[in-house]
Write a protein that holds these residues in place. Structure first.
Motif, PDB file in Angstrom:
ATOM      1  N   GLU A  11       0.845  -1.193   0.000  1.00 15.89           N
ATOM      2  CA  GLU A  11       0.000   0.000   0.000  1.00 15.89           C
ATOM      3  C   GLU A  11       0.881   1.243   0.000  1.00 15.89           C
ATOM      4  N   PRO A  12       0.465   2.299  -0.720  1.00 14.92           N
ATOM      5  CA  PRO A  12       1.238   3.540  -0.647  1.00 14.92           C
ATOM      6  C   PRO A  12       1.185   4.127   0.760  1.00 14.92           C
ATOM      7  N   ALA A  13       2.140   4.975   1.058  1.00 12.63           N
ATOM      8  CA  ALA A  13       2.188   5.600   2.375  1.00 12.63           C
ATOM      9  C   ALA A  13       0.930   6.424   2.610  1.00 12.63           C
ATOM     10  N   GLU A  14       0.697   6.753   3.861  1.00  9.83           N
ATOM     11  CA  GLU A  14      -0.535   7.413   4.268  1.00  9.83           C
ATOM     12  C   GLU A  14      -0.796   8.686   3.492  1.00  9.83           C
ATOM     13  N   LEU A  15       0.269   9.495   3.348  1.00 11.86           N
ATOM     14  CA  LEU A  15       0.102  10.769   2.656  1.00 11.86           C
ATOM     15  C   LEU A  15      -0.373  10.551   1.220  1.00 11.86           C
ATOM     16  N   LEU A  16       0.308   9.633   0.535  1.00 11.01           N
ATOM     17  CA  LEU A  16      -0.051   9.360  -0.857  1.00 11.01           C
ATOM     18  C   LEU A  16      -1.464   8.804  -0.933  1.00 11.01           C
ATOM     19  N   ALA A  17      -1.791   7.946   0.007  1.00 11.97           N
ATOM     20  CA  ALA A  17      -3.112   7.348   0.006  1.00 11.97           C
ATOM     21  C   ALA A  17      -4.185   8.413   0.202  1.00 11.97           C
ATOM     22  N   SER A  18      -3.845   9.459   0.976  1.00 12.77           N
ATOM     23  CA  SER A  18      -4.838  10.494   1.263  1.00 12.77           C
ATOM     24  C   SER A  18      -5.223  11.276   0.015  1.00 12.77           C
ATOM     25  N   TRP A  19      -4.375  11.246  -1.012  1.00 11.75           N
ATOM     26  CA  TRP A  19      -4.717  11.935  -2.261  1.00 11.75           C
ATOM     27  C   TRP A  19      -5.679  11.099  -3.116  1.00 11.75           C
ATOM     28  N   GLY A  20      -5.941   9.885  -2.663  1.00  9.35           N
ATOM     29  CA  GLY A  20      -6.907   9.037  -3.359  1.00  9.35           C
ATOM     30  C   GLY A  20      -6.278   8.138  -4.397  1.00  9.35           C
ATOM     31  N   GLU A  21      -7.049   7.177  -4.835  1.00 15.26           N
ATOM     32  CA  GLU A  21      -6.575   6.301  -5.907  1.00 15.26           C
ATOM     33  C   GLU A  21      -6.798   7.011  -7.228  1.00 15.26           C
ATOM     34  N   PHE A  22      -6.070   6.581  -8.236  1.00 13.20           N
ATOM     35  CA  PHE A  22      -6.235   7.262  -9.517  1.00 13.20           C
ATOM     36  C   PHE A  22      -5.975   6.282 -10.645  1.00 13.20           C
ATOM     37  N   LYS A  23      -6.490   6.661 -11.798  1.00 12.04           N
ATOM     38  CA  LYS A  23      -6.287   5.851 -12.983  1.00 12.04           C
ATOM     39  C   LYS A  23      -5.039   6.371 -13.708  1.00 12.04           C
ATOM     40  N   ALA A  24      -4.125   5.466 -13.992  1.00 15.40           N
ATOM     41  CA  ALA A  24      -2.891   5.880 -14.671  1.00 15.40           C
ATOM     42  C   ALA A  24      -3.025   5.641 -16.172  1.00 15.40           C
ATOM     43  N   GLN A  25      -2.176   6.316 -16.950  1.00 15.27           N
ATOM     44  CA  GLN A  25      -2.141   6.071 -18.392  1.00 15.27           C
ATOM     45  C   GLN A  25      -1.910   4.594 -18.650  1.00 15.27           C
ATOM     46  N   ASP A  26      -2.657   4.058 -19.597  1.00 14.90           N
ATOM     47  CA  ASP A  26      -2.463   2.652 -19.951  1.00 14.90           C
ATOM     48  C   ASP A  26      -1.428   2.597 -21.056  1.00 14.90           C
ATOM     49  N   LEU A  27      -0.203   2.434 -20.663  1.00 12.11           N
ATOM     50  CA  LEU A  27       0.888   2.654 -21.608  1.00 12.11           C
ATOM     51  C   LEU A  27       2.073   1.829 -21.159  1.00 12.11           C
ATOM     52  N   ASN A  28       2.680   1.115 -22.087  1.00  9.35           N
ATOM     53  CA  ASN A  28       3.947   0.515 -21.704  1.00  9.35           C
ATOM     54  C   ASN A  28       4.995   1.613 -21.709  1.00  9.35           C
ATOM     55  N   LEU A  29       5.707   1.741 -20.606  1.00 10.78           N
ATOM     56  CA  LEU A  29       6.547   2.920 -20.430  1.00 10.78           C
ATOM     57  C   LEU A  29       7.729   2.984 -21.391  1.00 10.78           C
ATOM     58  N   SER A  30       7.989   1.884 -22.101  1.00  8.39           N
ATOM     59  CA  SER A  30       9.036   1.938 -23.127  1.00  8.39           C
ATOM     60  C   SER A  30       8.721   3.013 -24.157  1.00  8.39           C
ATOM     61  N   GLU A  31       7.419   3.255 -24.348  1.00  7.66           N
ATOM     62  CA  GLU A  31       6.996   4.264 -25.321  1.00  7.66           C
ATOM     63  C   GLU A  31       7.609   5.630 -25.005  1.00  7.66           C
ATOM     64  N   LEU A  32       7.779   5.934 -23.715  1.00  9.53           N
ATOM     65  CA  LEU A  32       8.317   7.227 -23.304  1.00  9.53           C
ATOM     66  C   LEU A  32       9.708   7.447 -23.898  1.00  9.53           C
ATOM     67  N   GLY A  33      10.472   6.369 -23.898  1.00  6.14           N
ATOM     68  CA  GLY A  33      11.813   6.477 -24.457  1.00  6.14           C
ATOM     69  C   GLY A  33      11.778   6.561 -25.961  1.00  6.14           C
ATOM     70  N   LYS A  34      10.868   5.796 -26.541  1.00  5.36           N
ATOM     71  CA  LYS A  34      10.772   5.737 -27.992  1.00  5.36           C
ATOM     72  C   LYS A  34      10.512   7.117 -28.580  1.00  5.36           C
ATOM     73  N   TYR A  35       9.683   7.912 -27.893  1.00  6.50           N
ATOM     74  CA  TYR A  35       9.292   9.205 -28.456  1.00  6.50           C
ATOM     75  C   TYR A  35      10.015  10.385 -27.813  1.00  6.50           C
ATOM     76  N   ASN A  36      11.051  10.093 -27.031  1.00 10.08           N
ATOM     77  CA  ASN A  36      11.682  11.200 -26.305  1.00 10.08           C
ATOM     78  C   ASN A  36      12.241  12.269 -27.229  1.00 10.08           C
ATOM     79  N   ALA A  37      13.009  11.864 -28.225  1.00 12.52           N
ATOM     80  CA  ALA A  37      13.649  12.838 -29.109  1.00 12.52           C
ATOM     81  C   ALA A  37      12.591  13.630 -29.868  1.00 12.52           C
ATOM     82  N   ASP A  38      11.537  12.931 -30.308  1.00  8.49           N
ATOM     83  CA  ASP A  38      10.457  13.618 -31.000  1.00  8.49           C
ATOM     84  C   ASP A  38       9.812  14.660 -30.094  1.00  8.49           C
TER      85      ASP A  38
END
Lengths: 226, 546, 358
Positions: free
Chosen positions: C320-347
């Motif tokens: 579980e995330p720490a109390e402080l982080l949990a207090s900000w609530g759960e959230f939906k993250a981007q559905d993305l394989n993070l390799s994409e971040l590197g692939k498009y970095n230069a662009d």
């Protein structure tokens, strides 16, 4: 003959014309020679060549019977046994008068150092100034220290490069008379380079007149300077 | 030209050592520059179209104004300290050098920390006086802000060199000008500035070089200059070729500046005079003027040292318990250790090359002296990559040798501190070389010639005559190099061996994570050690004068 | 005499060089290029990291305590460490590359600096979208790039998506740091991947138009600028917001307390998430230790500490995330394989340049 230059030629780097052209001269022991000439005549260069501070392109230089320079030989300045008094004296500012004078006495035994120091100090009349630093001396005193320093190691020959140019007029006359007396008393062979005819007349046994790297005339002061 | 003449002119132990040192120092830069001839690619077009004009404009603007203000402040302070009496004058003589102990990037985040919204300035206004000022007034993260930071922490280069120069000037020159009816302003601009030209240019070019290859301040402030472009091309676009092209442009600017310096310096010859120069004695001013003068000096000292020092001290107290650990002793040791060794090596090399250049005035010896500045003209990270490449190459070849000799446990050069220290030497040689060069310039050659005619060899002459005469310059160079290495960051970051941290990298580790307060302890230690070395330097020089 | 002095001089010089070269050998990696047999039991793992946190150091110490494996560390900047790895090639002493951006991890993979790792523990501890498809790197902690807003001027209802920040009502009110920053580069790269380059460029252009001022300073500075009234909303990392809330400086805490946390794009693509992560280097000399080390960092114990002490979200789903982080609530993250971040970095970087994002 204590010193001989034979057919010496020299030019500074980056210059087309020869500073010294086929120059020959010789000197007897104990002689005082003055080289007289305008600036740019090459007169100071002759001193530097004899001292080994410049390397000739051609010719031969001997001092005291040994070859200093020819096609095969070049003796470094520190091994020539030549003394020099520079225009600005070049006294080592971080050493006392005594330190300066003793600087060249490496070949003597340690025990003799003080003795030699005392005798040259006496000769130039600077007794009591041994512990002073150069900047604590007047111009004339500095010049006498420079002379004492050059004399101390007993060189075969002492070279003077415009030695009076930094002194005011009265002092100049007084000192050059003194100087001749000292040199004659010690029997030291010496060459003076100057542009001042009066200097030459007062001090020299013989005068060489130079122009554009050539010897124009040579002879006794009376003969050359009229 | 005959052989003897050639040998006499060019070959001795000095020249051989000089060539070896020069080649070594040149090697990292070379290993980078062989890549300069690669064809421009599509990134280069992108850089040209969108970035270049802006980057160059910003760079030139910062360089110009920092140079100008550093000169004005540095020279005026040097003149006031030399010529007038005012309270604490003896302290300010060296106190005004202290801003040099603060690395500009630490100065930058300290000042930002002071003036930003939660900083002491705005929060005091807010909490004590209930004034909410327009935050735009307090914004320093822009070009004027960068100029301020660079000026206030780098002007000491101009100050040190100019003050040393003015102290040697004859009093009669100044007195003459006064007798001829020059007022103080006229005296300053028409006499002091022109006669100190050489010193000013020497100091200002150091300031400009520092500014040109700074990365810490500009990247923190988000200002786009050529160095940031180099990093963007290299790391952001993974495009070494474009990065090298930009580095090449930077070098072109540097060489232009050095060339200008040479032209401006002209054919001025120093000579060491035995004649007694009556030194300038400081004079007293009227009460009002003294107060004004003191106010100005105090203002610069406050801005350049006192304010950042006090702020860092406060932050240090705030975070002390969280940050401090016995490791700090090791950090201090590491920093001092590499700084001392580097400074020592640099001064030896500077002396060898300096003496060589003086003794043989051939054109290629002049070229050697220009090369020393190469490492100082490229951003540290670029040098670091060059050094790394060079050492890896060396290791590969040594490995072959080891194998041939059947040695089992080879020394891996690229792992040790040696590589880091080599990089420091390559980078900061110019800092140590300049004072040595100027020192040799000042004494000229006749002392050496006199010594040799008294039967002393070249080598012995060096130790008995030359070295003692320029020891002040050598000591000065040593101190400057020591401080520079102490403050150095990009090289250290890239070339550090495992588990080797310095005060500078420690400060960076916090500051980089925006934990500015936590960085204060390491920053304070850098400043204290550098400040101490400035004081020792000053004390030794003063003692020597007596 | 003369030569003696000179010999002395050069001797001194070479001695100090040697001293410097060898001085640190016993402290440093120590494995040299010795043969493989020896290195297996070397009992060390060598790490290049661009994370400089005390909490990391504490975890390293704990690892050494538990396993007897010593952790040697070089702390630098991510891009430069990668450059160093590239130049070192086979000669490298580094076993692990550890950095705070998925884009950079992907790059390291692309440059052939990393190698695949098979470990059931890691596969279990790290969800698929937070690790490389070939298991060349593993995410270890997560940060979300959120919008913070001035509670007194902005209602949470006014906020919806990253895209909405480019609308007219936010003109001269948006704060975000410079395009040099990797977190922004990865943010834009995620848009390229999700929405295409044109949409991403339009977004960058819109943000530049709505900026309250030219970008300056770090993430914390954006938050302060909101409270100072320069703008109304700022884009920043959860990690830095946590730091601000827990600052030693009371003024900074006050700033954080005046700000609200908003997770954008909950109805659409999800909030942008980036990871800190690490991969085993291609030429690792202590591969097994390196894997053990990764397994340790992904374990529930270590993950808990990341979250508690450093305000980072754990990747391990069992933690579980720490109390402080949990207090900000759960959230939906981007559905993305993070390799994409590197692939498009230069662009992403180029596109931001073209939009005039300083």
């Amino acid at each position: 003959m204590i010193m001989q230059l034979h057919d010496v030629t020299f030019s500074y780097r980056n210059t087309k014309e020869k500073t010294i052209q086929h120059l020959s001269m010789e000197m007897e022991k104990g002689e005082i020679l003055t080289i007289l000439g305008q600036s740019g005549s090459g007169k100071s260069t002759v001193l530097r060549l004899i001292a080994g501070l410049e390397v000739p392109e051609a010719g031969m230089i001997t001092i005291n019977g040994s070859t200093m320079f020819d096609q095969k030989t070049f003796v470094q300045p520190e091994n020539r046994g030549v003394g020099m008094v520079f225009q600005d004296y070049a006294l080592f500012p971080h050493m006392t008068v005594a330190g300066n004078i003793k600087f060249g006495l490496k070949k003597m035994k340690r025990a003799e150092h003080d003795e030699r120091l005392a005798s040259v100090i006496e000769l130039v009349g600077l007794k009591g100034f041994e512990k002073r630093y150069p900047h604590e001396l007047s111009g004339g005193q500095q010049q006498r220290v420079a002379l004492a320093r050059a004399m101390a190691p007993n060189p075969s020959i002492i070279l003077f490069d415009e030695p009076f140019s930094n002194l005011d007029a009265d002092l100049q006359i007084k000192i050059r008379d003194e100087l001749r007396t000292i040199l004659k008393k010690a029997g030291i062979t010496s060459i003076f380079v100057t542009h001042d005819q009066a200097d030459a007349r007062a001090i020299a046994d013989r005068v060489i007149l130079m122009e554009n790297g050539h010897i124009l005339k040579t002879g006794t002061p009376d003969l050359i300077l009229c | 030209m005959n052989v003897i003449r050639f040998i006499r002119l060019h070959v001795n132990s000095w020249s051989i050592m000089s060539i070896i040192f020069t080649l070594l120092i040149l090697s990292p830069a070379l290993s980078i520059f062989f890549q300069i001839f690669e064809k421009p690619n599509e990134n280069w077009a992108h850089i040209q179209e969108f970035l270049l004009k802006n980057y160059i404009q910003n760079t030139l603007m910062i360089v110009f104004f920092t140079g100008l203000f550093s000169i004005l402040i540095g020279v005026s302070l040097a003149w006031f300290v030399t010529a007038y009496r005012f309270p604490l004058r003896r302290f300010f003589k060296w106190g005004l050098i202290l801003p040099l102990a603060i690395p500009p990037y630490i100065g930058a985040y300290t000042y930002h920390g002071i003036v930003n919204y939660t900083g002491v300035l705005q929060s005091t206004l807010r909490n004590e006086f209930n004034i909410t000022a327009n935050p735009a007034y307090f914004d320093i993260m822009n070009i004027p802000g960068a100029i301020f930071i660079f000026t206030i922490f780098l002007y000491p280069y101009v100050y040190i060199i100019t003050r040393a120069y003015l102290e040697q000037q004859s009093a009669s020159l100044i007195e003459n000008a006064r007798l001829l009816g020059s007022g103080p302003l006229e005296l300053f601009f028409r006499v002091i500035m022109p006669i100190s030209r050489t010193a000013i240019i020497g100091g200002a070019s150091l300031v400009i070089l520092e500014v040109l290859n700074d990365y810490g301040v500009v990247s923190y402030f988000g200002i786009q200059v050529i160095t940031t472009a180099i990093f963007q091309a290299w790391f952001g676009m993974s495009d070494v070729a474009s990065a090298i092209k930009l580095a090449g442009m930077l070098m072109a600017i540097v060489f232009l500046i050095l060339f200008l310096e040479k032209v401006l310096r002209g054919r001025k010859q120093y000579s060491y005079s035995n004649a007694k120069v009556r030194p300038l004695e400081p004079i007293s001013l009227s009460r009002e003027k003294t107060i004004l003068l003191f106010g100005y000096v105090m203002f610069i000292f406050t801005a350049g040292f006192l304010i950042p020092f006090v702020q860092l001290f406060q932050w240090m107290m705030m975070t002390y318990e969280k940050v401090v650990s016995p490791d700090f002793l090791q950090l201090i040791f590491n920093s001092v250790y590499v700084s001392l060794i580097s400074a020592f090596i640099i001064m030896i090399i500077a002396l060898v090359i300096g003496n060589f250049i003086r003794l043989s005035d051939s054109p290629w010896s002049k070229a050697v002296s220009r090369v020393t500045v190469l490492g100082y003209s490229i951003p540290g990270a670029v040098i670091a990559i060059g050094v790394l490449t060079f050492f890896l190459w060396l290791d590969r070849h040594l490995n072959t040798v080891y194998t041939a000799l059947g040695i089992d446990a080879p020394i891996i050069l690229s792992l040790g501190l040696g590589m880091l220290i080599f990089a420091y030497v390559s980078r900061f040689l110019a800092i140590g070389f300049n004072p040595v060069d100027a020192g040799f310039d000042k004494i000229g050659r006749s002392f050496t010639e006199a010594s040799r005619l008294l039967g002393t060899s070249l080598m012995r002459t060096f130790f008995k005559v030359d070295l003692p005469m320029i020891r002040g310059a050598v000591f000065g160079g040593f101190t400057l190099v020591f401080i520079e290495v102490m403050k150095e960051l990009p090289l250290t970051l890239l070339l550090q061996p495992f588990n080797f941290y310095t005060l500078s990298t420690k400060a960076f580790q916090y500051a980089n994570d925006e934990a500015v307060h936590e960085a204060a302890l390491a920053s304070m230690l850098i400043i204290l050690i550098s400040g101490l070395s400035i004081f020792v330097f000053h004390a030794v020089l003063e003692k020597e004068k007596k | 005499m003369a030569n003696k002095k000179f010999g002395f001089l050069s001797g001194l010089l070479s001695m100090s060089l040697l001293l410097a070269a060898c001085g640190n050998n016993n402290e440093s990696a120590g494995t040299g290029t010795a043969s493989d047999e020896e290195t297996k039991d070397a009992g060390v793992v060598n790490l290049y990291t661009s994370r400089h946190y005390e909490t990391d150091d504490a975890l390293f110490d704990q690892f050494t305590e538990e396993t007897g494996i010593e952790v040697n560390v070089v702390k630098g900047e991510e891009d430069e460490l990668m450059e160093r790895l590239t130049r070192e090639g086979e000669a490298t002493e580094a076993d692990l590359f550890y950095t705070a951006d998925a884009g950079r991890l992907h790059w390291a993979k692309e440059k052939g600096l990393l190698q695949s790792v098979e470990s059931d523990t890691l596969n279990a501890n790290v969800p698929e979208n937070y690790r490389d498809v070939d298991n060349q790197w593993f995410g270890l902690t997560k940060r979300a790039r959120i919008i913070v807003y001035a509670k007194d001027r902005v209602q949470p209802e006014d906020l919806s998506t990253y895209e909405a920040l480019t609308e007219e009502q936010w003109n001269k009110k948006v704060l975000i740091r410079s395009s040099d920053n990797v977190y922004n580069q990865s943010l834009v790269a995620s848009f390229i991947s999700l929405n295409g380059a044109d949409a991403a460029k339009e977004w960058a252009q819109g943000i530049v138009n709505n900026m309250a001022r030219d970008p300056e300073g770090g993430d914390r500075d954006q938050a302060k600028a909101v409270v100072a009234g320069i703008g109304d909303a700022a884009v920043m990392n959860t990690y830095y917001f946590g730091q601000l809330l827990n600052s030693e400086d009371a003024e900074e805490v006050k700033v954080a307390e005046q700000l609200g946390v908003f997770f954008p794009n909950q109805e659409t693509t999800g909030t942008h998430v980036n990871v800190s992560g690490a991969g085993v280097t291609k030429h690792a000399k202590n591969k097994e230790n390196a894997i053990k080390f990764l397994e340790f960092l992904s374990s529930e114990d270590a993950q808990g500490q990341f979250s508690e002490a450093n305000f980072e979200y754990p990747v391990n789903p069992n933690v579980e995330p720490a109390e402080l982080l949990a207090s900000w609530g759960e959230f939906k993250a981007q559905d993305l394989n993070l390799s994409e971040l590197g692939k498009y970095n230069a662009d992403a970087l180029k596109l931001m340049n073209e939009a005039g994002w300083k």
